[in-house]
Design an enzyme around this catalytic site. Sequence first.
Site, PDB file in Angstrom:
ATOM      1  N   HIS A 243       0.825  -1.194  -0.011  1.00 36.21           N
ATOM      2  CA  HIS A 243       0.193  -0.026   0.026  1.00 36.21           C
ATOM      3  C   HIS A 243       0.834   1.378  -0.025  1.00 36.21           C
ATOM      4  CE1 HIS A 243      -2.847   2.905   1.560  1.00 36.21           C
ATOM      5  NE2 HIS A 243      -3.818   2.076   1.222  1.00 36.21           N
TER       6      HIS A 243
ATOM      7  N   ASP B 284       2.668  -3.940   8.729  1.00 35.67           N
ATOM      8  CA  ASP B 284       1.531  -3.131   8.253  1.00 35.67           C
ATOM      9  C   ASP B 284       0.529  -4.098   8.493  1.00 35.67           C
ATOM     10  OD1 ASP B 284      -0.650  -2.228   6.894  1.00 35.67           O
ATOM     11  OD2 ASP B 284       0.121  -1.629   5.097  1.00 35.67           O
TER      12      ASP B 284
ATOM     13  N   GLN C 183      -4.838  -4.753   7.114  1.00 32.24           N
ATOM     14  CA  GLN C 183      -5.744  -5.825   6.714  1.00 32.24           C
ATOM     15  C   GLN C 183      -5.722  -7.027   7.425  1.00 32.24           C
ATOM     16  OE1 GLN C 183      -8.151  -5.177   4.388  1.00 32.24           O
ATOM     17  NE2 GLN C 183      -7.334  -3.359   3.536  1.00 32.24           N
TER      18      GLN C 183
ATOM     19  N   LYS D 137     -11.009   0.003   9.972  1.00 32.43           N
ATOM     20  CA  LYS D 137     -11.310  -1.411   9.250  1.00 32.43           C
ATOM     21  C   LYS D 137     -11.853  -2.413  10.081  1.00 32.43           C
ATOM     22  CE  LYS D 137      -7.622  -0.232   6.085  1.00 32.43           C
ATOM     23  NZ  LYS D 137      -8.308   0.373   4.889  1.00 32.43           N
TER      24      LYS D 137
ATOM     25  N   CYS E  86      -4.538   2.110  -3.873  1.00 25.56           N
ATOM     26  CA  CYS E  86      -3.515   2.631  -3.235  1.00 25.56           C
ATOM     27  C   CYS E  86      -2.290   1.770  -3.428  1.00 25.56           C
ATOM     28  CB  CYS E  86      -3.566   2.995  -1.761  1.00 25.56           C
ATOM     29  SG  CYS E  86      -4.887   4.282  -1.619  1.00 25.56           S
TER      30      CYS E  86
END
Length: 403
Positions: free
Chosen positions: A118, A195, A198, A221, A362
């Site tokens: 991303h 990261d 997700q 999210k 992104c």
Amino acid sequence: MDVKRIRLDFPMLQGSAGNKSITYLDNACQSLRPKQVIDAINSYYLKSSACSGRSMHQLAAEVTRGVDQARGTIAKCLNAIKKEEIVFTRNTTEGINLVAHSLGLRSGDTVLISDKEHNSNLIPWQMLAKKNGIRVKIVPSKPDNTFDLDAYRTMFDKRVRLVSFGMTSNLDGVSIPAADVIKIAHQAGALVMLDAAQTAPHKAINVKALDVDFLAFSGHKMLGPSGIGVLYGKYSLLERIDPFLVGGDTVSSSTYETCEFLPPPEKFEAGLQDYAGIIGLGAAVKYLQDVGFDAIQKQELLINEAISAEIKDIPGLRLIGPADPHLRSGIVSFYIDGIDSHRIALMLDQMAAVMVRSGQHCVHSWFHAHQIKGTVRASSYFYTTLEDAALFTSSLKKIIKVL
Ligand SMILES: Cc1ncc(COP(=O)(O)O)c(C=O)c1O
């Protein structure tokens, strides 16, 4: 899991969006919020709208308790050693920037990232390359977009100081073998930043077992409010690194010339914080724990299997990532030869109120490298039903016929 009952907790699934029935498949962008989270946010503004830490009065004490409790809930959920390892940020992007600007990386130091990050885990390193002369090396994925451990192993030299990977890709839902990735990096003397934007909404993360150094995610999210996120960091590292943003609430004292920083996490949480956001995120994490991450993953897989089976024979449809839905979490990302993905998304919305994301998500760098214009991305969550999946696939087939 009783999905029907769970859906009653989500006002947006009960007609609060103008009494329209919606099929929301844009969860990788942002999830819906249950009333328990909305109530927690409202409760701050209605009952204890004051600031934490600074004042002596009872409202301030209540906010401090709420923030502490949220920090504790999140620390426990991640199996952090102590709650002071949880730093509140605005989002994943801020967490990654904090690490990028605080580690003191210098010219020639190398950061490894993957070929499908991303922008939030690409641009901060690009900027450091320009400003400080660090090197950014890209680890290529396998042809099916899964992580290539062998290629990764060959990328290390003495200058690799940090490895920073998306734990689960927002492009295709593929997760990296995080435990192996971290072990290899540590053996080579590098730190690891993950990261988890997700991952945190969908899977239990055990930072202690993983031995990860830094890990960032966003509230929005995972049922939480927008504008609140978390950076986990090992306490010894948080103690060692400099804060990125500085000012009020980061110091115990200052003179005209110098200051004394507070210990982590305070030294990283500059200025008045988003207390409603923090308390709301605590409520969101508690909700997810009550549902259970195993049940969440089971439901997402059910939906992914149903969608993947229905679309696999559509002529010209190219799925991004491996064919096996087990490897793609709740994400189905694809393009159809000769059809603009934005047109498909618009028509799904207009025809059937099916909401998906389209475009490059992104991850422009990956799309440029592969010369693909964009994809349609349907992303489920534990409140997604098989009826949602069926409406999506049947509407998609109708649209393809008319385009
Ligand atoms: C994998 C990944 N990383 C980072 C981000 C950025 O998250 P935020 O905008 O909340 O900082 C996203 C958001 O879509 C994402 O999917």
